[in-house]
Design an enzyme around this catalytic site. Structure first.
Site, PDB file in Angstrom:
ATOM      1  N   GLU A 197      72.169  32.084  89.431  1.00  0.00           N
ATOM      2  CA  GLU A 197      71.776  30.774  89.964  1.00  0.00           C
ATOM      3  C   GLU A 197      71.638  30.827  91.480  1.00  0.00           C
ATOM      4  O   GLU A 197      70.712  30.281  92.066  1.00  0.00           O
ATOM      5  CB  GLU A 197      72.833  29.712  89.610  1.00  0.00           C
ATOM      6  CG  GLU A 197      73.022  29.476  88.121  1.00  0.00           C
ATOM      7  CD  GLU A 197      74.104  30.354  87.510  1.00  0.00           C
ATOM      8  OE1 GLU A 197      74.192  31.547  87.874  1.00  0.00           O
ATOM      9  OE2 GLU A 197      74.858  29.853  86.659  1.00  0.00           O
ATOM     10  N   ASN A 244      71.717  37.870  87.911  1.00  0.00           N
ATOM     11  CA  ASN A 244      72.981  38.265  88.546  1.00  0.00           C
ATOM     12  C   ASN A 244      72.856  39.697  89.064  1.00  0.00           C
ATOM     13  O   ASN A 244      72.209  40.559  88.443  1.00  0.00           O
ATOM     14  CB  ASN A 244      74.179  38.099  87.616  1.00  0.00           C
ATOM     15  CG  ASN A 244      74.043  38.773  86.276  1.00  0.00           C
ATOM     16  OD1 ASN A 244      72.955  38.945  85.756  1.00  0.00           O
ATOM     17  ND2 ASN A 244      75.160  39.161  85.691  1.00  0.00           N
ATOM     18  N   ILE A 245      73.461  39.931  90.216  1.00  0.00           N
ATOM     19  CA  ILE A 245      73.386  41.236  90.875  1.00  0.00           C
ATOM     20  C   ILE A 245      74.815  41.666  91.202  1.00  0.00           C
ATOM     21  O   ILE A 245      75.432  41.137  92.135  1.00  0.00           O
ATOM     22  CB  ILE A 245      72.515  41.157  92.149  1.00  0.00           C
ATOM     23  CG1 ILE A 245      71.128  40.586  91.815  1.00  0.00           C
ATOM     24  CG2 ILE A 245      72.405  42.537  92.797  1.00  0.00           C
ATOM     25  CD1 ILE A 245      70.261  40.284  93.025  1.00  0.00           C
ATOM     26  N   GLU A 246      75.340  42.567  90.377  1.00  0.00           N
ATOM     27  CA  GLU A 246      76.726  43.006  90.561  1.00  0.00           C
ATOM     28  C   GLU A 246      76.800  44.141  91.569  1.00  0.00           C
ATOM     29  O   GLU A 246      75.790  44.725  91.974  1.00  0.00           O
ATOM     30  CB  GLU A 246      77.296  43.425  89.191  1.00  0.00           C
ATOM     31  CG  GLU A 246      77.359  42.239  88.237  1.00  0.00           C
ATOM     32  CD  GLU A 246      78.023  42.555  86.909  1.00  0.00           C
ATOM     33  OE1 GLU A 246      78.262  43.744  86.595  1.00  0.00           O
ATOM     34  OE2 GLU A 246      78.306  41.581  86.171  1.00  0.00           O
ATOM     35  N   CYS A 275      78.613  28.307  91.873  1.00  0.00           N
ATOM     36  CA  CYS A 275      77.180  28.006  91.757  1.00  0.00           C
ATOM     37  C   CYS A 275      76.938  26.494  91.708  1.00  0.00           C
ATOM     38  O   CYS A 275      75.969  26.006  92.290  1.00  0.00           O
ATOM     39  CB  CYS A 275      76.579  28.693  90.540  1.00  0.00           C
ATOM     40  SG  CYS A 275      76.407  30.469  90.804  1.00  0.00           S
ATOM     41  N   CYS A 288      78.871  28.713  87.018  1.00  0.00           N
ATOM     42  CA  CYS A 288      80.263  28.760  87.481  1.00  0.00           C
ATOM     43  C   CYS A 288      80.486  27.711  88.574  1.00  0.00           C
ATOM     44  O   CYS A 288      79.533  27.105  89.089  1.00  0.00           O
ATOM     45  CB  CYS A 288      80.611  30.161  87.999  1.00  0.00           C
ATOM     46  SG  CYS A 288      79.953  30.522  89.642  1.00  0.00           S
ATOM     47  N   CYS A 318      75.757  35.606  91.565  1.00  0.00           N
ATOM     48  CA  CYS A 318      75.313  35.031  90.288  1.00  0.00           C
ATOM     49  C   CYS A 318      73.804  34.772  90.301  1.00  0.00           C
ATOM     50  O   CYS A 318      73.187  34.617  91.363  1.00  0.00           O
ATOM     51  CB  CYS A 318      76.012  33.706  90.031  1.00  0.00           C
ATOM     52  SG  CYS A 318      77.773  33.813  89.702  1.00  0.00           S
TER      53      CYS A 318
HETATM   54  N1  THU Z   1      77.465  35.017  86.348  1.00  0.00           N
HETATM   55  C1  THU Z   1      76.307  34.401  86.728  1.00  0.00           C
HETATM   56  O1  THU Z   1      75.305  35.051  87.030  1.00  0.00           O
HETATM   57  N2  THU Z   1      76.283  33.048  86.754  1.00  0.00           N
HETATM   58  C2  THU Z   1      77.347  32.239  86.468  1.00  0.00           C
HETATM   59  O2  THU Z   1      77.279  31.048  86.651  1.00  0.00           O
HETATM   60  C3  THU Z   1      78.555  32.821  85.889  1.00  0.00           C
HETATM   61  C4  THU Z   1      78.678  34.293  86.002  1.00  0.00           C
HETATM   62  C5  THU Z   1      77.511  36.476  86.335  1.00  0.00           C
HETATM   63  C6  THU Z   1      78.377  37.084  87.410  1.00  0.00           C
HETATM   64  C7  THU Z   1      78.738  38.423  86.787  1.00  0.00           C
HETATM   65  O3  THU Z   1      77.715  39.354  87.087  1.00  0.00           O
HETATM   66  C8  THU Z   1      78.715  38.159  85.298  1.00  0.00           C
HETATM   67  O4  THU Z   1      78.021  36.933  85.117  1.00  0.00           O
HETATM   68  C9  THU Z   1      80.096  38.064  84.673  1.00  0.00           C
HETATM   69  O5  THU Z   1      80.887  37.150  85.362  1.00  0.00           O
END
Ligand code: THU
Length: 146
Positions: free
Chosen positions: A62, A49-51, A101, A98, A60
């Site tokens: 995935e 995940n890259i915020e 995804c 999620c 996300c």
């Molecule tokens: N996140 C994912 O990488 N994949 C998911 O399917 C659910 C959420 C990440 C997004 C965010 O950086 C962190 O989890 C919290 O939501």
């Protein structure tokens, strides 16, 4: 579930996802996620995940993995492993993909009843689902009539 693709390198996918999780850029949520996707020609692409400070720009793990595969010309996939937990080496929970995804996975999963989603806490502690189970009655290319 009975139709699940049998020849999936489950352990390798989990280990790849766990490695990718270490690269997560998640300073805002502190939630670290790693994913590994297996393409139809049996290559593995990983993602984390890259915020972003502008939260909505976050991607996300995935989708990072799938977009890497697609952008390398491998747009059809067989399986995906995901592992996520608050920052730290210990994975304390099963992290499910999620909804967004799941929809993106379905775009690149030609056989949703066979497609294997691996939700893992470790290489020996995981659950398997078909994509069909996680995203039943989905919207897809078939609905769009040209
Ligand atoms: N996140 C994912 O990488 N994949 C998911 O399917 C659910 C959420 C990440 C997004 C965010 O950086 C962190 O989890 C919290 O939501």
């Amino acid at each position: 579930m009975d139709n699940l693709d049998k020849n999936i390198p489950v352990e390798e996918l989990i280990q790849s996802a766990m490695q990718a999780r270490r690269k997560a850029h998640a300073p805002y949520s502190g939630y670290y996620v790693g994913a590994a996707v297996l393409t139809m020609d049996n290559r593995i692409y990983t993602g984390c995940n890259i915020e972003n400070a502008s939260f909505g720009a976050t991607v996300c793990a995935e989708r990072t993995a799938i977009f890497k595969a697609v952008s390398e010309g491998r747009g059809k996939c067989r399986a995906l492993a995901v592992t996520g937990s608050p920052k730290g080496e210990e994975i304390t929970q099963y992290a499910f993909p999620c909804g967004v995804c799941r929809q993106v996975i379905s775009e690149f999963a030609p056989e949703p009843e066979k497609f294997v989603v691996i939700v893992a806490r470790s290489k020996d502690d995981y659950k398997l689902f078909s994509l069909e189970e996680l995203l039943p009655a989905s919207f897809g290319q078939d609905q769009i009539v040209h």
